[in-house]
Design a protein around this motif. Sequence first.
Motif, PDB file in Angstrom:
ATOM      1  N   ASP A  70       0.685  -1.261   0.195  1.00  0.00           N
ATOM      2  CA  ASP A  70       0.066   0.046   0.026  1.00  0.00           C
ATOM      3  C   ASP A  70       0.889   1.206  -0.045  1.00  0.00           C
ATOM      4  N   PRO A  71       0.547   2.389  -0.729  1.00  0.00           N
ATOM      5  CA  PRO A  71       1.392   3.609  -0.698  1.00  0.00           C
ATOM      6  C   PRO A  71       1.534   4.099   0.716  1.00  0.00           C
ATOM      7  N   ASP A  72       0.545   4.092   1.437  1.00  0.00           N
ATOM      8  CA  ASP A  72       0.654   4.522   3.085  1.00  0.00           C
ATOM      9  C   ASP A  72       1.610   3.566   3.737  1.00  0.00           C
ATOM     10  N   VAL A  73       1.794   2.476   3.346  1.00  0.00           N
ATOM     11  CA  VAL A  73       2.814   1.569   4.146  1.00  0.00           C
ATOM     12  C   VAL A  73       4.158   2.094   3.649  1.00  0.00           C
ATOM     13  N   MET A  74       4.547   2.126   2.164  1.00  0.00           N
ATOM     14  CA  MET A  74       5.603   2.564   1.755  1.00  0.00           C
ATOM     15  C   MET A  74       6.163   4.007   2.232  1.00  0.00           C
ATOM     16  N   LEU A  75       5.124   4.935   2.401  1.00  0.00           N
ATOM     17  CA  LEU A  75       5.291   6.288   3.063  1.00  0.00           C
ATOM     18  C   LEU A  75       5.879   6.057   4.516  1.00  0.00           C
ATOM     19  N   ARG A  76       5.232   5.196   5.319  1.00  0.00           N
ATOM     20  CA  ARG A  76       5.677   4.841   6.807  1.00  0.00           C
ATOM     21  C   ARG A  76       7.090   4.090   6.767  1.00  0.00           C
ATOM     22  N   LEU A  77       7.411   3.479   5.771  1.00  0.00           N
ATOM     23  CA  LEU A  77       8.719   2.749   5.786  1.00  0.00           C
ATOM     24  C   LEU A  77       9.950   3.989   5.300  1.00  0.00           C
ATOM     25  N   ASN A  78       9.541   4.835   4.469  1.00  0.00           N
ATOM     26  CA  ASN A  78      10.227   5.940   4.132  1.00  0.00           C
ATOM     27  C   ASN A  78      10.658   6.815   5.221  1.00  0.00           C
ATOM     28  N   ILE A  79       9.452   7.042   5.998  1.00  0.00           N
ATOM     29  CA  ILE A  79       9.491   8.109   7.101  1.00  0.00           C
ATOM     30  C   ILE A  79      10.212   7.328   8.259  1.00  0.00           C
ATOM     31  N   PHE A  80      10.205   6.093   8.560  1.00  0.00           N
ATOM     32  CA  PHE A  80      11.125   5.106   9.341  1.00  0.00           C
ATOM     33  C   PHE A  80      12.560   5.475   9.329  1.00  0.00           C
ATOM     34  N   TYR A  81      12.962   4.956   8.005  1.00  0.00           N
ATOM     35  CA  TYR A  81      14.435   5.258   7.607  1.00  0.00           C
ATOM     36  C   TYR A  81      14.687   6.643   7.733  1.00  0.00           C
ATOM     37  N   THR A  82      13.985   7.490   7.098  1.00  0.00           N
ATOM     38  CA  THR A  82      14.521   9.070   7.067  1.00  0.00           C
ATOM     39  C   THR A  82      14.498   9.431   8.608  1.00  0.00           C
ATOM     40  N   ALA A  83      13.491   9.006   9.742  1.00  0.00           N
ATOM     41  CA  ALA A  83      13.978   9.460  10.990  1.00  0.00           C
ATOM     42  C   ALA A  83      15.178   8.795  11.682  1.00  0.00           C
ATOM     43  N   VAL A  84      15.639   7.615  11.293  1.00  0.00           N
ATOM     44  CA  VAL A  84      16.769   6.922  11.566  1.00  0.00           C
ATOM     45  C   VAL A  84      17.966   7.799  11.185  1.00  0.00           C
ATOM     46  N   GLY A  85      17.825   8.259   9.866  1.00  0.00           N
ATOM     47  CA  GLY A  85      19.015   9.133   9.321  1.00  0.00           C
ATOM     48  C   GLY A  85      18.996  10.719  10.113  1.00  0.00           C
ATOM     49  N   LEU A  86      17.866  11.045  10.530  1.00  0.00           N
ATOM     50  CA  LEU A  86      17.993  12.398  11.111  1.00  0.00           C
ATOM     51  C   LEU A  86      18.466  12.265  12.577  1.00  0.00           C
ATOM     52  N   THR A  87      18.067  11.240  13.120  1.00  0.00           N
ATOM     53  CA  THR A  87      18.600  11.008  14.521  1.00  0.00           C
ATOM     54  C   THR A  87      20.065  10.780  14.459  1.00  0.00           C
ATOM     55  N   ILE A  88      20.549  10.017  13.493  1.00  0.00           N
ATOM     56  CA  ILE A  88      22.182  10.005  13.241  1.00  0.00           C
ATOM     57  C   ILE A  88      22.625  11.264  13.200  1.00  0.00           C
ATOM     58  N   THR A  92      25.481  13.009  15.341  1.00  0.00           N
ATOM     59  CA  THR A  92      26.840  13.044  14.896  1.00  0.00           C
ATOM     60  C   THR A  92      27.379  14.310  14.203  1.00  0.00           C
ATOM     61  N   GLY A  93      26.275  15.025  13.573  1.00  0.00           N
ATOM     62  CA  GLY A  93      26.632  16.217  12.734  1.00  0.00           C
ATOM     63  C   GLY A  93      26.782  15.678  11.459  1.00  0.00           C
ATOM     64  N   LEU A  94      26.780  14.456  11.027  1.00  0.00           N
ATOM     65  CA  LEU A  94      26.900  13.976   9.796  1.00  0.00           C
ATOM     66  C   LEU A  94      25.528  13.648   8.996  1.00  0.00           C
ATOM     67  N   VAL A  95      25.472  13.964   7.721  1.00  0.00           N
ATOM     68  CA  VAL A  95      24.030  13.800   7.179  1.00  0.00           C
ATOM     69  C   VAL A  95      24.256  12.310   6.594  1.00  0.00           C
ATOM     70  N   ALA A  96      23.083  11.503   6.893  1.00  0.00           N
ATOM     71  CA  ALA A  96      22.842  10.231   7.001  1.00  0.00           C
ATOM     72  C   ALA A  96      21.584  10.002   5.837  1.00  0.00           C
ATOM     73  N   SER A  97      21.942   9.623   4.761  1.00  0.00           N
ATOM     74  CA  SER A  97      20.617   9.616   3.763  1.00  0.00           C
ATOM     75  C   SER A  97      20.425   8.146   3.573  1.00  0.00           C
ATOM     76  N   PRO A  98      18.897   7.903   3.419  1.00  0.00           N
ATOM     77  CA  PRO A  98      18.385   6.728   3.177  1.00  0.00           C
ATOM     78  C   PRO A  98      18.216   6.610   1.754  1.00  0.00           C
ATOM     79  N   THR A  99      18.457   5.336   1.129  1.00  0.00           N
ATOM     80  CA  THR A  99      18.163   5.019  -0.261  1.00  0.00           C
ATOM     81  C   THR A  99      17.421   3.805  -0.069  1.00  0.00           C
ATOM     82  N   VAL A 159      36.157   7.669   6.569  1.00  0.00           N
ATOM     83  CA  VAL A 159      35.122   7.476   5.258  1.00  0.00           C
ATOM     84  C   VAL A 159      33.963   7.945   5.506  1.00  0.00           C
ATOM     85  N   ALA A 160      33.227   8.097   6.726  1.00  0.00           N
ATOM     86  CA  ALA A 160      32.203   8.782   6.961  1.00  0.00           C
ATOM     87  C   ALA A 160      32.100  10.267   6.526  1.00  0.00           C
ATOM     88  N   ARG A 161      33.533  10.995   6.894  1.00  0.00           N
ATOM     89  CA  ARG A 161      33.433  12.499   6.568  1.00  0.00           C
ATOM     90  C   ARG A 161      33.914  12.733   5.107  1.00  0.00           C
TER      91      ARG A 161
END
Length: 162
Positions: A70-88, A92-99, A159-161
């Motif tokens: 469902d598109p709503d499930v895909m949106l929730r999945l995207n938001i979940f991993y985006t939140a992981v990246g933003l919390t990182i 750390t001060g480093l941008v973590a991008s989900p793909t 490598v992270a920087r």
Amino acid sequence: MRKMSITAGTPAVSEDEAALATPFVRCLARLIRAQDTYGSQDGVSDAQLLAHFIVTEQQRREIPIIGDPDPDVMLRLNIFYTAVGLTIEARTGLVASPTMMISHEGFGRVLLTTGRLVVFSKTVRDVHRFGFATLRKLAEAGAKLVDDAIAAIEAYPEVARA
């Protein structure tokens, strides 16, 4: 004699309150509110916003195995991993991008990168059943992903920087 409230001794309520106070869950709630461009959920509590992420075993059994996510499930999945990246990023001060690369059948891969470092890589399946049993499990899953990613960043800071 000390008075106790009705919910004070209830473990589920205190677990939910503790989960709602974690940095990851607060970030997740902020992202969901940011998606609400019309303000239709302004008066809704964070627990109610995050209720879509809670999928009980009974609900999971009722979702068919075969079918497009469902598109709503895909949106929730995207938001979940985006939140992981933003919390990182917040820690750390480093941008973590989900793909994410998810097929129409609900199978695929999720990557989180920081600089040239892959801090998280996971093959996902049955995306249409994405969810967590409780708010506490949601908070624990997000916090574990963040902690593991930060450990990778600390192990390979150059490598992270990069």
